[in-house]
Structures are given as structure tokens and as C-alpha cells.
Design an enzyme around this catalytic site. Structure first.
Site, PDB file in Angstrom:
ATOM      1  N   ASP A 117     -74.022  12.973 -51.849  1.00  0.00           N
ATOM      2  CA  ASP A 117     -72.617  13.235 -52.171  1.00  0.00           C
ATOM      3  C   ASP A 117     -72.297  12.982 -53.647  1.00  0.00           C
ATOM      4  O   ASP A 117     -73.202  12.758 -54.460  1.00  0.00           O
ATOM      5  CB  ASP A 117     -71.707  12.395 -51.273  1.00  0.00           C
ATOM      6  N   ASP A 120     -71.262  10.563 -55.556  1.00  0.00           N
ATOM      7  CA  ASP A 120     -71.791   9.407 -56.281  1.00  0.00           C
ATOM      8  C   ASP A 120     -73.170   8.974 -55.797  1.00  0.00           C
ATOM      9  O   ASP A 120     -73.672   7.920 -56.208  1.00  0.00           O
ATOM     10  CB  ASP A 120     -70.809   8.235 -56.183  1.00  0.00           C
ATOM     11  N   ASP A 174     -74.446   8.059 -52.769  1.00  0.00           N
ATOM     12  CA  ASP A 174     -74.767   7.047 -51.763  1.00  0.00           C
ATOM     13  C   ASP A 174     -74.890   7.606 -50.349  1.00  0.00           C
ATOM     14  O   ASP A 174     -75.422   6.947 -49.468  1.00  0.00           O
ATOM     15  CB  ASP A 174     -73.787   5.857 -51.817  1.00  0.00           C
ATOM     16  N   ARG A 175     -74.425   8.837 -50.132  1.00  0.00           N
ATOM     17  CA  ARG A 175     -74.560   9.429 -48.796  1.00  0.00           C
ATOM     18  C   ARG A 175     -75.785  10.328 -48.715  1.00  0.00           C
ATOM     19  O   ARG A 175     -76.278  10.790 -49.744  1.00  0.00           O
ATOM     20  CB  ARG A 175     -73.337  10.267 -48.455  1.00  0.00           C
ATOM     21  N   ARG A 223     -59.666   9.325 -37.404  1.00  0.00           N
ATOM     22  CA  ARG A 223     -61.053   9.587 -37.021  1.00  0.00           C
ATOM     23  C   ARG A 223     -61.237   9.166 -35.573  1.00  0.00           C
ATOM     24  O   ARG A 223     -60.850   8.041 -35.198  1.00  0.00           O
ATOM     25  CB  ARG A 223     -62.024   8.815 -37.902  1.00  0.00           C
ATOM     26  N   THR A 246     -66.131  -0.811 -40.548  1.00  0.00           N
ATOM     27  CA  THR A 246     -66.474   0.305 -41.429  1.00  0.00           C
ATOM     28  C   THR A 246     -66.412  -0.112 -42.893  1.00  0.00           C
ATOM     29  O   THR A 246     -65.482  -0.807 -43.301  1.00  0.00           O
ATOM     30  CB  THR A 246     -65.487   1.458 -41.163  1.00  0.00           C
ATOM     31  N   THR A 265     -61.173   1.221 -48.314  1.00  0.00           N
ATOM     32  CA  THR A 265     -62.518   1.013 -47.759  1.00  0.00           C
ATOM     33  C   THR A 265     -63.538   0.853 -48.877  1.00  0.00           C
ATOM     34  O   THR A 265     -64.485   0.102 -48.765  1.00  0.00           O
ATOM     35  CB  THR A 265     -62.920   2.213 -46.873  1.00  0.00           C
ATOM     36  N   GLU A 289     -74.307   3.689 -41.526  1.00  0.00           N
ATOM     37  CA  GLU A 289     -73.008   4.093 -40.994  1.00  0.00           C
ATOM     38  C   GLU A 289     -73.102   5.538 -40.514  1.00  0.00           C
ATOM     39  O   GLU A 289     -73.864   6.336 -41.075  1.00  0.00           O
ATOM     40  CB  GLU A 289     -71.931   4.016 -42.069  1.00  0.00           C
ATOM     41  N   GLU A 290     -72.261   5.858 -39.539  1.00  0.00           N
ATOM     42  CA  GLU A 290     -72.245   7.226 -39.009  1.00  0.00           C
ATOM     43  C   GLU A 290     -71.822   8.246 -40.057  1.00  0.00           C
ATOM     44  O   GLU A 290     -72.062   9.430 -39.903  1.00  0.00           O
ATOM     45  CB  GLU A 290     -71.346   7.318 -37.775  1.00  0.00           C
ATOM     46  N   SER A 306     -66.415   9.020 -54.769  1.00  0.00           N
ATOM     47  CA  SER A 306     -67.455   9.349 -53.782  1.00  0.00           C
ATOM     48  C   SER A 306     -67.518  10.831 -53.437  1.00  0.00           C
ATOM     49  O   SER A 306     -67.691  11.662 -54.306  1.00  0.00           O
ATOM     50  CB  SER A 306     -67.234   8.490 -52.539  1.00  0.00           C
ATOM     51  N   HIS A 307     -67.291  11.145 -52.182  1.00  0.00           N
ATOM     52  CA  HIS A 307     -67.439  12.511 -51.681  1.00  0.00           C
ATOM     53  C   HIS A 307     -66.146  13.309 -51.796  1.00  0.00           C
ATOM     54  O   HIS A 307     -66.087  14.441 -51.345  1.00  0.00           O
ATOM     55  CB  HIS A 307     -67.882  12.450 -50.226  1.00  0.00           C
ATOM     56  N   ARG A 324     -58.776   4.488 -54.792  1.00  0.00           N
ATOM     57  CA  ARG A 324     -58.891   5.945 -54.927  1.00  0.00           C
ATOM     58  C   ARG A 324     -57.522   6.563 -54.942  1.00  0.00           C
ATOM     59  O   ARG A 324     -56.683   6.267 -54.088  1.00  0.00           O
ATOM     60  CB  ARG A 324     -59.666   6.528 -53.750  1.00  0.00           C
ATOM     61  N   LYS A 346     -75.097   1.796 -49.967  1.00  0.00           N
ATOM     62  CA  LYS A 346     -75.880   2.798 -49.273  1.00  0.00           C
ATOM     63  C   LYS A 346     -76.521   3.683 -50.321  1.00  0.00           C
ATOM     64  O   LYS A 346     -76.075   3.736 -51.468  1.00  0.00           O
ATOM     65  CB  LYS A 346     -75.043   3.577 -48.280  1.00  0.00           C
TER      66      LYS A 346
HETATM   67  C1  G1P Z   1     -65.379   6.517 -45.072  1.00  0.00           C
HETATM   68  C2  G1P Z   1     -66.428   6.322 -44.017  1.00  0.00           C
HETATM   69  C3  G1P Z   1     -67.061   4.951 -44.162  1.00  0.00           C
HETATM   70  C4  G1P Z   1     -67.599   4.781 -45.571  1.00  0.00           C
HETATM   71  C5  G1P Z   1     -66.517   5.083 -46.589  1.00  0.00           C
HETATM   72  C6  G1P Z   1     -67.059   5.071 -48.020  1.00  0.00           C
HETATM   73  O1  G1P Z   1     -64.366   5.555 -44.926  1.00  0.00           O
HETATM   74  O2  G1P Z   1     -65.902   6.474 -42.730  1.00  0.00           O
HETATM   75  O3  G1P Z   1     -68.086   4.803 -43.208  1.00  0.00           O
HETATM   76  O4  G1P Z   1     -68.077   3.477 -45.763  1.00  0.00           O
HETATM   77  O5  G1P Z   1     -65.951   6.373 -46.356  1.00  0.00           O
HETATM   78  O6  G1P Z   1     -68.050   6.035 -48.210  1.00  0.00           O
HETATM   79  P1  G1P Z   1     -62.964   5.870 -44.172  1.00  0.00           P
HETATM   80  O7  G1P Z   1     -62.371   7.066 -44.853  1.00  0.00           O
HETATM   81  O8  G1P Z   1     -63.343   6.191 -42.754  1.00  0.00           O
HETATM   82  O9  G1P Z   1     -62.185   4.600 -44.307  1.00  0.00           O
HETATM   83 ZN    ZN Z   2     -70.282   8.255 -51.858  1.00  0.00          ZN
END
Ligand code: G1P
Ligand code: ZN
Length: 548
Positions: free
Chosen positions: A282, A284, A286-287, A501, A349, A23, A368-369, A118-119, A27, A381
Site C-alpha cells: 500500500d 506506505d 506496510d500492507r 466494518r 485493531t 488507529t 491483521e485481517e 497509509s492506503h 489523518r 507491519k
Molecule cells: C484499519 C485496519 C486496521 C489497521 C489500520 C492501519 O483501521 O482495519 O487493521 O491497523 O487500518 O493500517 P480502521 O480503519 O479499521 O480503524
Molecule cells: Zn499502510
């Protein structure tokens, strides 16, 4: 040292089979990245997928996690060996994801490489990641990520300059091979951009009038940005920024600002000692997480409220062109778009799907949610942007977060919304669950579940209105006649097993019914979601691991 004579070496290597970007970039566990040649193979695959960058600028930075500095040294030497003319690196190897996007745009760079997972947690036993962003500052589209993957499967060698490490902590210029390496302030360009978008004097006045906030940088990348902007420019009280030093292991914490990992902020916001605003970002940057005194704002609601109020911020005073949301994000923003008579786009997504819409001027605000919101100011973001937007709205409306949220629901109706994650389940079970759902799709329409009737069910496919590309299999949607929805998809960012999810949504127009606890308001849909997908049978779990 005669730098111009630095030697470009061609190193023989063999492919790794698992370098398909997900996505948001590639990673993996940090140890996977630390294997000899692993990172270099991927970086070469990026460069080999690109054309025309000779002599041009590459932006490089990361979220400061373990292995960030080592990875950046490799990227610099490989970018130089592959022919980039200039490499711009954030001091200390630091660049938040949105700041990297801003820098690529401001410097008219060819592209950028962001080192981050990221997170996800960081450290030797946790996660690392890398992604490539194109010249608009946004994540590479699928055409490029697939080309990178294709190269990674056949790679035989990579190019790297033999050179000593660059001092990442000293601002200024140096050379690696033929390339110029410039170490820049990671905050400056981003901070100036924020000053053009938001009413800094009005927000500063609100702080002088006693407004209080806590922003938790979670020992990740946003600390330096938040200190400079919130405490520096805007005059928030010293100490408003918590955990403001980026640490390689994020202080042993999980840098995901959700209601599980930032529970302390939620508890603070619900307590008698609550400041006016609690917020977080988060790993990096962006959240975002936004919680007012006594009022959590779901990311889906936040997107809708931002869209409805963006005109209050100077950078958006002419109004917004349109809104885009990822498919699983609640439809609260759709109601705002309808009222404003602007376009609403539903994308798969992942932020990369917003790039074309933003570039074409079809949308101004995206979200995004999963705690992501942003605008056309960059192509990622942007956590601090969302928080500054909220501060701007609060300063302009002179109301509390709670009053603004409640007024929004009263005007537009409330979309009760929750996401249930089943983390680290076996991949076989996860695949069987999705296959089972796909098989059931044709027979679902018209079926009744309690009082609810299925109106339509499909596997979401997106045709990009700008370049016509089609992305299939982007999540299973079950749409009910009363406007309720259940969406299922597998995560594309995990590094262990699979994560299911389940996104659950119900619309409630009646303000007298806007005070129900979310899980209770969705209880029947939650049960139906389990029944249709046979979640227990396929995952062996009775309950989700995370509810947001
Ligand atoms: C998740 C989030 C998605 C976001 C992505 C990167 O991806 O659901 O909205 O863009 O992290 O931060 P997922 O693990 O669902 O593929
Ligand atoms: Zn992030």
C-alpha cells in the site's frame, strides 16, 4: 551562512480541536494539514509529550505523497528547535513505514515521525497523515497519543528554527540550527535486514529456475525497495515491479492493495497469463496482497500459513515464540498456535497493540485481517516482508501458492472469512447502530438465528498482559455455538463520515467443503449480521461499499 546562529523562533498559535490520533496517527484531508500552524501544532504537541530526547536522534520520512516534502521541512526545523541532536531523513523524504521502524531500531534513535495516510489516496484533495513512533520502532502507545491530544488542546506556541530548506535529495550531512541533519539511503538498512531473515540464495535460484511474479508498488513508497530487493538482489525479471516510481498522487490511484483497488492483479492471477505470484503493497508499504496463480490468499489465512511455515526462513529457524492477531482477524492462526503449542494473543485493531508483546518476546509473528503481517524484526507491519516470507516458503516447499493453501486447509480446516465495509455513512447512523448493538448485548446469548445459536456476545476489551493497561470498546463480538463469529466496529482511520466494518467468519473442518465461494459460504451469517445490527435502517444502505 553562519548556521550556528540560526534563530529559534517561538510562534504563537491557538489549538485545533480535532488533533486526536486515531488507529494509526493523525489523518485528515491534506487541506486541513495545509492550514497555517496545523501541522506545527501537532508536531509541537508530540515533542511536548516526550521527555529526554535532547541531543538524541529522530528519524523522519514519509510515503512520498503530496505535501510530504513540505511537511518534512517543518518537522526538521521544529525537531532542531526542540533540541534533537540529529535528524535522520530518507532521501527524497522517502521512508516506508517498516523501513522507518527498521531505521529507528538500527540507529537506536529516540523515535521517529512518519508522514503518511497509509492506503488512503494522496493529493491536494485527498488525505495526509502523521504519526509518532517510539524507540522500539513501533507506533506510540495510547498513553502517548492521548498525551499528544491533551497538549494539542492547550497549545499556545511552538518552536521552530528559522533556516532555509534542507536539500532532501542529496545524501550526506548538513546542519539546521544546532542539530545535525543526515540524509540517508531509504532502502539500505531495510534491505540488509531482509537479507538476514530470508534465504535469498534459494529465492534467487527459484527465479533462475523460471519462477515469475508481478509486484505492484501502486506508484507509492515500495517501488524503490521492491526494485532493489526483488529485481536487484533476487534477480526477478526486469518489469516484475509495476508502478515502481513513488508519485505524489499515486498516479491518481487508491494505494490500497485490496480486491477492489488491485482488481487488475486479481484478474491477472486468475487468467491464463498468470505469473506464479501476484503481490502488492500500500501507500506506505506496510500492507500486503498475496495472490497465487488461481488462488487468492486472505490476509487471515496468510497469517496462519506464515506462522505454520516461518521456520523455513533462516531468521525464524528456531521456531516462533507466539502469534498475535487483532480481534477481528479470523481464528485460522489460533489453530496453528494450538498445534505448535505456542501462545496466541487477541488484541484490539491497530499495530500499536502488538508492540508490548513483541518487546516482551511473547510473540514473533503478528497479523491483521486488513492485509497486515509482520514479525519481531520491526515494530510495524511490513508488506515486502510478508511477500519475501511467501517467496521463501515457496522456494523451500517447491509447491505452488494454491497447493500450499489447500494443504493448510486440509490440515487445519478452513476459516471462511469476509469483511463488509459501509464507507462514508453518516456518523449519527453509525453511532446509533453501535449503541443499538450495545443495548442488545445482554439479551443475545442463547438466542437462535436460523440454525445458529448465539453462545456469547460482548464489547471487546483488552488487558495488555505486559503493562496491564486496559482498552475498552474495541468492537462488538457475536459468537455462535458452532464457532462462527460476527464482529462489528467503526473505523478509526477514515477522514470523511464514518465507516462501519462487519467481519464475518465460519469454520469448516471438512476438506470436501473447502471449495464454496466465500460469500455463499457465509450467506446465512451475512443475513444475520444485517438483522442483528439493523444495518439497513441505520446506514440507509442495502449493500456494503467494499467486500474483502
Ligand atoms: C484499519 C485496519 C486496521 C489497521 C489500520 C492501519 O483501521 O482495519 O487493521 O491497523 O487500518 O493500517 P480502521 O480503519 O479499521 O480503524
Ligand atoms: Zn499502510
Amino acid at each position: 551562512m553562519t548556521l550556528a546562529l540560526a534563530e529559534i523562533r517561538t510562534i504563537a498559535t491557538t489549538p485545533f480541536p480535532d488533533q486526536r490520533p486515531g488507529t494509526s496517527g493523525l489523518r485528515k484531508k491534506t487541506k486541513v494539514f495545509q492550514q497555517p500552524h496545523y501541522l506545527a501544532n501537532f508536531v509541537q504537541s508530540i515533542f511536548s509529550s516526550l521527555d529526554g530526547f535532547e541531543g538524541k536522534t529522530l528519524v523522519v520520512g514519509g510515503d512520498g505523497r503530496f505535501f510530504n516534502r513540505e511537511a518534512i521541512q517543518i518537522v526538521i526545523r521544529m525537531a532542531a528547535a526542540n533540541g534533537f541532536g540529529e535528524i535522520l531523513v530518507g532521501r527524497g523524504g522517502i521512508l516506508s513505514t517498516p523501513a522507518a521502524s527498521a531505521l529507528i531500531r538500527a540507529e537506536k534513535a529516540f523515535g521517529g515521525i512518519v508522514l503518511s495516510a497509509s492506503h488512503n489516496p494522496g493529493g491536494p484533495d485527498a488525505d495526509f497523515g502523521i504519526k509518532y513512533n517510539i524507540s522500539n520502532g513501533g507506533p506510540a502507545p495510547e498513553k502517548i497519543t492521548e498525551a499528544i491530544f491533551a497538549h494539542s488542546k492547550t497549545i499556545e506556541s511552538y518552536r521552530i528554527v528559522e533556516a532555509p530548506d534542507v536539500d532532501l535529495d542529496a545524501l550526506g550531512e548538513t546542519r539546521v540550527g544546532e542539530a545535525k541533519v543526515r540524509i540517508v539511503d531509504p532502502v539500505a538498512v531495510y534491505q540488509s535486514l531482509m537479507e538476514t531473515l530470508f534465504d535469498f540464495p534459494a529465492i534467487a535460484q527459484m527465479f533462475r529456475d523460471g519462477f515469475t511474479m508481478k509486484f505492484d508498488a501502486m506508484s507509492a513508497v515500495t517501488g524503490p525497495y521492491a526494485k532493489a530487493i526483488l529485481e536487484g538482489s533476487l534477480g526477478a525479471a526486469p518489469g516484475s515491479v509495476l508502478n515502481g516510481e513513488p508519485l505524489p498522487d499515486f498516479g491518481h490511484h487508491h494505494p490500497d492493495p485490496n480486491l477492489v483497488h488491485a482488481r487488475h492483479l486479481y484478474d491477472l492471477a486468475m487468467s491464463d497469463a498468470a505469473p506464479d505470484l501476484c503481490a502488492a503493497s500500500d501507500g506506505d508499504g506496510d500492507r500486503n496482497l498475496v495472490i497465487g496463480r488461481g488462488q487468492f490468499v486472505t490476509p487471515s489465512d496468510s497469517l496462519a500459513i506464515i506462522a505454520a511455515n516461518a521456520h523455513l526462513a533462516p531468521g525464524y529457524k528456531g521456531g516462533i515464540a507466539g502469534v498475535a492477531r487483532s480481534m477481528p482477524t479470523s481464528r485460522a492462526a489460533d489453530r496453528v498456535a494450538e498445534k505448535l503449542k505456542i501462545g496466541l494473543y487477541e488484541t484490539p485493531t491497530g499495530w500499536k497493540f502488538f508492540g508490548n508483546l513483541l518487546d516482551a518476546g511473547k510473540v514473533t509473528i503478528c497479523g491483521e485481517e486488513s492485509a497486515g503481517a509482520g514479525s519481531n524484526h520491526v515494530r510495524e507491519k511490513d508488506g515486502l516482508w510478508a511477500i519475501l516470507m511467501w517467496l521463501n516458503i515457496l522456494a523451500a516447499r517447491k509447491q505452488s501458492v494454491k497447493d500450499i493453501v489447500r494443504a493448510h486447509w486440509a490440515a487445519f480446516g478452513r476459516n471462511y472469512y469476509s469483511r463488509h465495509d459501509y464507507e462514508e455513512i453518516a456518523s449519527e447512523g453509525a453511532d446509533a447502530l453501535i449503541d443499538g448493538l450495545r443495548a442488545k448485548l445482554p439479551g443475545l446469548a442463547g438466542k437462535n438465528f436460523g440454525a445458529l445459536t448465539v453462545e456469547a456476545a460482548d464489547d471487546f476489551a483488552y488487558a495488555d498482559p505486559v503493562d496491564g493497561s486496559v482498552s475498552k470498546n474495541q468492537g462488538i463480538r457475536v459468537l455462535f455455538a458452532d464457532g462462527s463469529r460476527i464482529v462489528y466496529r467503526l473505523s478509526g482511520t477514515g477522514t470523511a463520515g464514518a465507516t462501519l466494518r462487519v467481519y464475518i467468519e465460519r469454520f469448516e473442518p471438512d476438506p470436501a467443503k473447502h471449495d464454496i465461494e466465500t460469500q455463499a459460504a457465509l450467506a446465512d451469517l451475512i443475513a444475520i449480521a444485517g438483522e442483528i445490527a439493523e444495518i439497513r435502517r441505520h446506514t440507509g444502505r442495502d449493500t456494503p461499499s467494499v467486500i474483502t
